[in-house]
Design a protein around this motif. Structure first.
Motif, PDB file in Angstrom:
ATOM      1  N   GLN A  36       0.713  -1.235  -0.112  1.00 49.77           N
ATOM      2  CA  GLN A  36      -0.138   0.080   0.242  1.00 49.77           C
ATOM      3  C   GLN A  36       0.823   1.278  -0.147  1.00 49.77           C
ATOM      4  O   GLN A  36       0.271   2.340  -0.025  1.00 49.77           O
ATOM      5  CB  GLN A  36      -1.000   0.131   1.233  1.00 49.77           C
ATOM      6  CG  GLN A  36      -0.243   0.031   2.623  1.00 49.77           C
ATOM      7  CD  GLN A  36      -1.364  -0.159   3.685  1.00 49.77           C
ATOM      8  OE1 GLN A  36      -2.420  -0.780   3.430  1.00 49.77           O
ATOM      9  NE2 GLN A  36      -0.912   0.287   5.134  1.00 49.77           N
ATOM     10  N   ALA A  37       2.346   1.271  -0.044  1.00 45.17           N
ATOM     11  CA  ALA A  37       3.367   2.047  -0.019  1.00 45.17           C
ATOM     12  C   ALA A  37       3.049   2.980   0.967  1.00 45.17           C
ATOM     13  O   ALA A  37       2.940   4.364   0.813  1.00 45.17           O
ATOM     14  CB  ALA A  37       3.159   2.815  -1.221  1.00 45.17           C
ATOM     15  N   TYR A  38       2.717   2.631   2.340  1.00 49.55           N
ATOM     16  CA  TYR A  38       2.599   3.589   3.488  1.00 49.55           C
ATOM     17  C   TYR A  38       2.720   2.569   4.559  1.00 49.55           C
ATOM     18  O   TYR A  38       2.012   1.380   4.700  1.00 49.55           O
ATOM     19  CB  TYR A  38       1.101   4.326   3.383  1.00 49.55           C
ATOM     20  CG  TYR A  38       0.973   5.117   4.770  1.00 49.55           C
ATOM     21  CD1 TYR A  38       1.364   6.566   4.452  1.00 49.55           C
ATOM     22  CD2 TYR A  38       0.622   4.719   5.832  1.00 49.55           C
ATOM     23  CE1 TYR A  38       1.473   7.392   5.622  1.00 49.55           C
ATOM     24  CE2 TYR A  38       0.777   5.518   7.200  1.00 49.55           C
ATOM     25  CZ  TYR A  38       0.781   6.865   7.008  1.00 49.55           C
ATOM     26  OH  TYR A  38       0.863   7.632   7.746  1.00 49.55           O
ATOM     27  N   GLY A  39       3.295   2.873   5.576  1.00 46.82           N
ATOM     28  CA  GLY A  39       3.355   2.171   6.813  1.00 46.82           C
ATOM     29  C   GLY A  39       4.309   3.072   8.021  1.00 46.82           C
ATOM     30  O   GLY A  39       5.195   3.954   7.589  1.00 46.82           O
ATOM     31  N   ARG A  40       3.738   2.801   9.145  1.00 44.45           N
ATOM     32  CA  ARG A  40       4.484   3.579  10.420  1.00 44.45           C
ATOM     33  C   ARG A  40       4.435   2.357  11.249  1.00 44.45           C
ATOM     34  O   ARG A  40       3.626   1.884  11.943  1.00 44.45           O
ATOM     35  CB  ARG A  40       3.834   4.792  10.897  1.00 44.45           C
ATOM     36  CG  ARG A  40       3.484   6.012   9.822  1.00 44.45           C
ATOM     37  CD  ARG A  40       4.809   6.752   9.230  1.00 44.45           C
ATOM     38  NE  ARG A  40       4.622   7.722   8.534  1.00 44.45           N
ATOM     39  CZ  ARG A  40       4.662   7.489   7.160  1.00 44.45           C
ATOM     40  NH1 ARG A  40       5.015   6.218   6.442  1.00 44.45           N
ATOM     41  NH2 ARG A  40       4.580   8.664   6.391  1.00 44.45           N
ATOM     42  N   ILE A  41       5.681   1.979  11.730  1.00 47.58           N
ATOM     43  CA  ILE A  41       6.180   1.027  13.006  1.00 47.58           C
ATOM     44  C   ILE A  41       6.932   1.575  14.014  1.00 47.58           C
ATOM     45  O   ILE A  41       7.945   2.361  13.835  1.00 47.58           O
ATOM     46  CB  ILE A  41       6.865  -0.083  12.307  1.00 47.58           C
ATOM     47  CG1 ILE A  41       5.913  -0.327  11.248  1.00 47.58           C
ATOM     48  CG2 ILE A  41       7.407  -1.167  13.503  1.00 47.58           C
ATOM     49  CD1 ILE A  41       6.739  -2.019  10.086  1.00 47.58           C
ATOM     50  N   LEU A  42       6.413   1.425  15.064  1.00 50.72           N
ATOM     51  CA  LEU A  42       7.258   1.978  16.424  1.00 50.72           C
ATOM     52  C   LEU A  42       7.616   0.797  17.125  1.00 50.72           C
ATOM     53  O   LEU A  42       6.600  -0.028  17.467  1.00 50.72           O
ATOM     54  CB  LEU A  42       6.215   2.717  17.060  1.00 50.72           C
ATOM     55  CG  LEU A  42       6.728   3.577  18.306  1.00 50.72           C
ATOM     56  CD1 LEU A  42       7.842   4.425  17.852  1.00 50.72           C
ATOM     57  CD2 LEU A  42       5.756   4.366  19.094  1.00 50.72           C
ATOM     58  N   MET A  43       9.045   0.833  17.374  1.00 48.97           N
ATOM     59  CA  MET A  43       9.395  -0.061  18.270  1.00 48.97           C
ATOM     60  C   MET A  43       9.519   0.411  19.726  1.00 48.97           C
ATOM     61  O   MET A  43       9.575   1.522  19.655  1.00 48.97           O
ATOM     62  CB  MET A  43      10.869  -0.614  17.869  1.00 48.97           C
ATOM     63  CG  MET A  43      11.129  -1.130  16.331  1.00 48.97           C
ATOM     64  SD  MET A  43      10.208  -2.660  16.100  1.00 48.97           S
ATOM     65  CE  MET A  43      10.535  -3.121  14.482  1.00 48.97           C
ATOM     66  N   THR A  44       9.791  -0.353  20.812  1.00 45.12           N
ATOM     67  CA  THR A  44       9.836   0.356  21.835  1.00 45.12           C
ATOM     68  C   THR A  44      11.131  -0.250  22.562  1.00 45.12           C
ATOM     69  O   THR A  44      11.486  -1.376  22.909  1.00 45.12           O
ATOM     70  CB  THR A  44       8.884  -0.221  22.984  1.00 45.12           C
ATOM     71  OG1 THR A  44       7.450   0.109  22.302  1.00 45.12           O
ATOM     72  CG2 THR A  44       8.848   0.444  24.137  1.00 45.12           C
ATOM     73  N   THR A  45      12.153   0.755  22.840  1.00 47.37           N
ATOM     74  CA  THR A  45      13.355   0.432  23.597  1.00 47.37           C
ATOM     75  C   THR A  45      13.305   0.889  24.865  1.00 47.37           C
ATOM     76  O   THR A  45      12.128   0.988  25.510  1.00 47.37           O
ATOM     77  CB  THR A  45      14.722   0.897  22.698  1.00 47.37           C
ATOM     78  OG1 THR A  45      15.811   0.476  23.412  1.00 47.37           O
ATOM     79  CG2 THR A  45      14.694   2.567  22.975  1.00 47.37           C
ATOM     80  N   SER A  46      14.208   1.155  25.559  1.00 48.79           N
ATOM     81  CA  SER A  46      14.565   1.435  27.038  1.00 48.79           C
ATOM     82  C   SER A  46      15.632   1.965  27.365  1.00 48.79           C
ATOM     83  O   SER A  46      16.958   1.785  26.873  1.00 48.79           O
ATOM     84  CB  SER A  46      14.139   0.208  27.946  1.00 48.79           C
ATOM     85  OG  SER A  46      14.333   0.503  29.323  1.00 48.79           O
ATOM     86  N   SER A  47      15.566   2.749  28.609  1.00 48.10           N
ATOM     87  CA  SER A  47      17.020   3.454  28.919  1.00 48.10           C
ATOM     88  C   SER A  47      17.916   2.243  29.461  1.00 48.10           C
ATOM     89  O   SER A  47      19.125   2.169  29.228  1.00 48.10           O
ATOM     90  CB  SER A  47      16.735   4.439  30.427  1.00 48.10           C
ATOM     91  OG  SER A  47      16.168   3.756  31.173  1.00 48.10           O
ATOM     92  N   THR A  48      17.347   1.259  29.791  1.00 47.46           N
ATOM     93  CA  THR A  48      18.003  -0.211  30.064  1.00 47.46           C
ATOM     94  C   THR A  48      18.760  -0.503  28.856  1.00 47.46           C
ATOM     95  O   THR A  48      20.001  -0.991  28.956  1.00 47.46           O
ATOM     96  CB  THR A  48      17.335  -1.271  30.745  1.00 47.46           C
ATOM     97  OG1 THR A  48      16.508  -0.670  31.853  1.00 47.46           O
ATOM     98  CG2 THR A  48      17.763  -2.395  31.027  1.00 47.46           C
ATOM     99  N   GLY A  49      18.047  -0.716  27.886  1.00 45.99           N
ATOM    100  CA  GLY A  49      18.785  -1.225  26.561  1.00 45.99           C
ATOM    101  C   GLY A  49      19.792  -0.174  26.139  1.00 45.99           C
ATOM    102  O   GLY A  49      20.772  -0.724  25.629  1.00 45.99           O
TER     103      GLY A  49
END
Length: 298
Positions: A142-155
């Motif tokens: 569809q030529a569109y996407g938004r993906i959010l990963m979740t890191t951490s201050s620990t990582g």
């Protein structure tokens, strides 16, 4: 500029409470159709219940929005694929994925079992991989996407007693960096948030007076921006308690030595020079770092 998610479809994992709930409510408030995914387990990942996810859906619907609850475990590839297929059939597209689901099994490394390590990395890292893989081709087509990963201050920076969590969380930064490159020509943008918020995951890790200032709503603005039309890609944003910062993986200018000087003793003698952060850079790719190592830009 007003950020709107009208006609967008979002999946938020771990959305039955805490940060995920805040993200889901804000996306819905701004017009998105939202899949509230939550296994409904305890903080260590045991148990399951759809009640938490359904409660968030009820909030969204009561406010005039559109949402559905889903109880798939992010570690169950078949269940995730089934969820994605159902959403695509019902709403026609999937625009946003927020990989938020997570568990904790904190112990010092000497006391941590391999199962404790594996279970945490399975949920945080492989859960994000499984969910992302399930929507990736849809977003490309569809030529569109938004993906959010979740890191951490620990990582990003380390934290005592969280070797499993830290390893999984930094791995997600590496995942983001490659997917941001692979998704670029398809308008699929991939970013990472490092939240610091008062949730059941952190309730016994910070003092009450600090937790009072760090509700999930203090993180949601950054998360919402990072999955919007206007989002950047390959960005890491730290957020919480009113503070918003950008984190980078940097590279010092370092040194370049001739073959005859390549020894452990040279590294020891020049370690301060190698570590000097003056003029440090942020390579765009691993290949760019390699060019520096081979005597390129310094």
């Amino acid at each position: 500029m007003t950020i709107s998610f009208a006609d967008r479809v979002a999946i938020v994992t771990g959305a039955g409470g805490g940060l995920g709930r805040a993200y889901a409510l804000e996306l819905a408030r701004r017009g998105a159709k939202v899949v509230v995914n939550d296994l409904g387990g305890s903080r260590d990942g045991t148990g399951s219940s759809l009640s938490a996810a359904q409660a968030v859906v009820d909030e969204i619907v009561a406010a005039g929005g559109e949402a559905m609850a889903n109880g798939a475990s992010v570690t169950d590839a078949a269940a995730v694929e089934k969820m994605v297929a159902f959403v695509k059939e019902r709403w026609g597209r999937i625009d946003i994925l927020v990989n938020n689901a997570g568990i904790l099994r904190d112990k010092t490394f000497v006391k941590m079992t391999i199962e404790d390590f594996r279970q945490v990395t399975d949920v945080h890292l492989m859960g994000s991989v499984i969910c992302t893989k399930a929507v990736w081709e849809i977003m490309r087509e569809q030529a569109y996407g938004r993906i959010l990963m979740t890191t951490s201050s620990t990582g990003l920076y380390g934290n005592f007693g969280q070797a499993n969590y830290g390893a999984a969380k930094l791995a997600l930064v590496g995942l983001m960096k490659t997917l941001a490159l692979e998704g670029a020509k398809y308008n699929v943008k991939v970013n990472t948030i490092a939240p610091l918020a008062a949730t059941r995951m952190t309730e016994d890790l910070m003092p009450p007076e600090l937790l009072a200032k760090m509700g999930p709503e203090t993180v949601a603005p950054a998360a919402v921006y990072l999955v919007s039309d206007e989002a950047p890609t390959n960005a890491i944003i730290n957020a919480g308690g009113g503070g918003f910062e950008r984190a980078y993986v940097t590279l010092t200018r370092g040194i370049h030595v001739a073959a005859e000087d390549m020894s452990a003793e040279t590294i020891a003698a020049r370690f301060d020079e190698i570590s000097d952060r003056t003029g440090e850079i942020v390579p765009d790719t691993g290949a760019a770092q390699g060019a520096v190592a081979l005597g390129g830009q310094r």
